[in-house]
Design a protein around this motif. Sequence first.
Motif, mmCIF file in Angstrom:
data_model
loop_
_atom_site.group_PDB
_atom_site.id
_atom_site.type_symbol
_atom_site.label_atom_id
_atom_site.label_comp_id
_atom_site.label_asym_id
_atom_site.label_seq_id
_atom_site.Cartn_x
_atom_site.Cartn_y
_atom_site.Cartn_z
ATOM 1 N N ASP A 45 0.862 -1.180 0.000
ATOM 2 C CA ASP A 45 0.000 0.000 0.000
ATOM 3 C C ASP A 45 0.900 1.232 0.000
ATOM 4 O OD1 ASP A 45 0.358 1.153 2.713
ATOM 5 O OD2 ASP A 45 -0.619 -0.676 3.400
ATOM 6 N N SER A 46 0.359 2.358 -0.410
ATOM 7 C CA SER A 46 1.202 3.521 -0.700
ATOM 8 C C SER A 46 1.983 4.035 0.513
ATOM 9 C CB SER A 46 0.372 4.642 -1.307
ATOM 10 O OG SER A 46 -0.614 5.073 -0.389
ATOM 11 N N LEU A 47 1.357 4.105 1.687
ATOM 12 C CA LEU A 47 2.077 4.624 2.856
ATOM 13 C C LEU A 47 3.163 3.645 3.295
ATOM 14 C CD1 LEU A 47 2.385 6.967 4.764
ATOM 15 C CD2 LEU A 47 0.672 5.942 6.247
ATOM 16 N N LYS A 48 2.883 2.363 3.233
ATOM 17 C CA LYS A 48 3.887 1.361 3.601
ATOM 18 C C LYS A 48 5.078 1.448 2.645
ATOM 19 C CE LYS A 48 2.489 -2.791 4.862
ATOM 20 N NZ LYS A 48 2.069 -4.221 4.776
ATOM 21 N N ALA A 49 4.812 1.619 1.354
ATOM 22 C CA ALA A 49 5.882 1.747 0.369
ATOM 23 C C ALA A 49 6.709 3.009 0.624
ATOM 24 C CB ALA A 49 5.302 1.767 -1.040
ATOM 25 N N THR A 50 6.029 4.077 1.017
ATOM 26 C CA THR A 50 6.725 5.340 1.294
ATOM 27 C C THR A 50 7.612 5.213 2.525
ATOM 28 O OG1 THR A 50 4.848 6.498 0.329
ATOM 29 C CG2 THR A 50 6.374 7.814 1.602
ATOM 30 N N VAL A 51 7.111 4.562 3.571
ATOM 31 C CA VAL A 51 7.913 4.348 4.790
ATOM 32 C C VAL A 51 9.117 3.461 4.456
ATOM 33 C CG1 VAL A 51 7.942 3.312 7.094
ATOM 34 C CG2 VAL A 51 6.019 4.747 6.405
ATOM 35 N N LEU A 52 8.901 2.413 3.670
ATOM 36 C CA LEU A 52 10.004 1.534 3.285
ATOM 37 C C LEU A 52 11.069 2.311 2.512
ATOM 38 C CD1 LEU A 52 11.215 -1.283 3.298
ATOM 39 C CD2 LEU A 52 9.841 -1.804 1.274
ATOM 40 N N LYS A 53 10.648 3.192 1.621
ATOM 41 C CA LYS A 53 11.599 4.021 0.876
ATOM 42 C C LYS A 53 12.375 4.939 1.828
ATOM 43 C CE LYS A 53 13.426 5.725 -2.866
ATOM 44 N NZ LYS A 53 14.489 4.995 -3.525
ATOM 45 N N ALA A 54 11.692 5.492 2.827
ATOM 46 C CA ALA A 54 12.368 6.343 3.817
ATOM 47 C C ALA A 54 13.394 5.537 4.617
ATOM 48 C CB ALA A 54 11.345 6.985 4.748
ATOM 49 N N ILE A 55 13.068 4.276 4.927
ATOM 50 C CA ILE A 55 14.009 3.418 5.655
ATOM 51 C C ILE A 55 15.242 3.158 4.797
ATOM 52 C CG2 ILE A 55 14.351 1.097 6.609
ATOM 53 C CD1 ILE A 55 11.312 1.180 7.363
ATOM 54 N N ILE A 56 15.032 2.839 3.533
ATOM 55 C CA ILE A 56 16.162 2.591 2.629
ATOM 56 C C ILE A 56 17.040 3.835 2.523
ATOM 57 C CG2 ILE A 56 16.795 2.143 0.212
ATOM 58 C CD1 ILE A 56 14.266 0.309 0.111
ATOM 59 N N ASN A 57 16.423 5.003 2.390
ATOM 60 C CA ASN A 57 17.197 6.250 2.325
ATOM 61 C C ASN A 57 17.982 6.486 3.609
ATOM 62 O OD1 ASN A 57 16.409 6.934 -0.271
ATOM 63 N ND2 ASN A 57 14.640 8.092 0.409
ATOM 64 N N SER A 58 17.361 6.219 4.739
ATOM 65 C CA SER A 58 18.021 6.417 6.022
ATOM 66 C C SER A 58 19.220 5.472 6.173
ATOM 67 C CB SER A 58 17.024 6.219 7.161
ATOM 68 O OG SER A 58 17.570 6.626 8.377
ATOM 69 N N ILE A 59 19.058 4.231 5.730
ATOM 70 C CA ILE A 59 20.166 3.273 5.776
ATOM 71 C C ILE A 59 21.310 3.754 4.890
ATOM 72 C CG2 ILE A 59 20.868 0.937 5.077
ATOM 73 C CD1 ILE A 59 18.070 -0.009 6.058
#
Length: 122
Positions: A45-59
Amino acid sequence: MSDYVSLLQKRIARLERENIMLKRALLKETAEIERTYQDIKDKLDSLKATVLKAIINSIKIHQRPVNYEEIIRSFRAKYPFIKAKTETITRIVRKLREEGILFSPQQGYFYINKEALKGGSE
């Protein structure tokens, strides 16, 4: 005494080389994770995908597993127009961990499970 100092200096130099090598490996792995993310993002879902992208960026920024605070900061910096509460973001992170997309190498820290991402893209 000088032998001990010399031994410590050699040990420090070895650890610094090892640290550089591990950071390079992590950056390569993060790039692979980002490509895999592109393959599966439509299945989330869109918010989950957005949070996952933020996690990848943070890593990528921290070059190590990240905690809730760093994830939230990354999410808010990258997506200031999305008004998600802190509780919502942390709940999604926990859900991603429960689904096996994230794992915790240490309590309170999260990293991407590359194998789970690959499994989700098939």
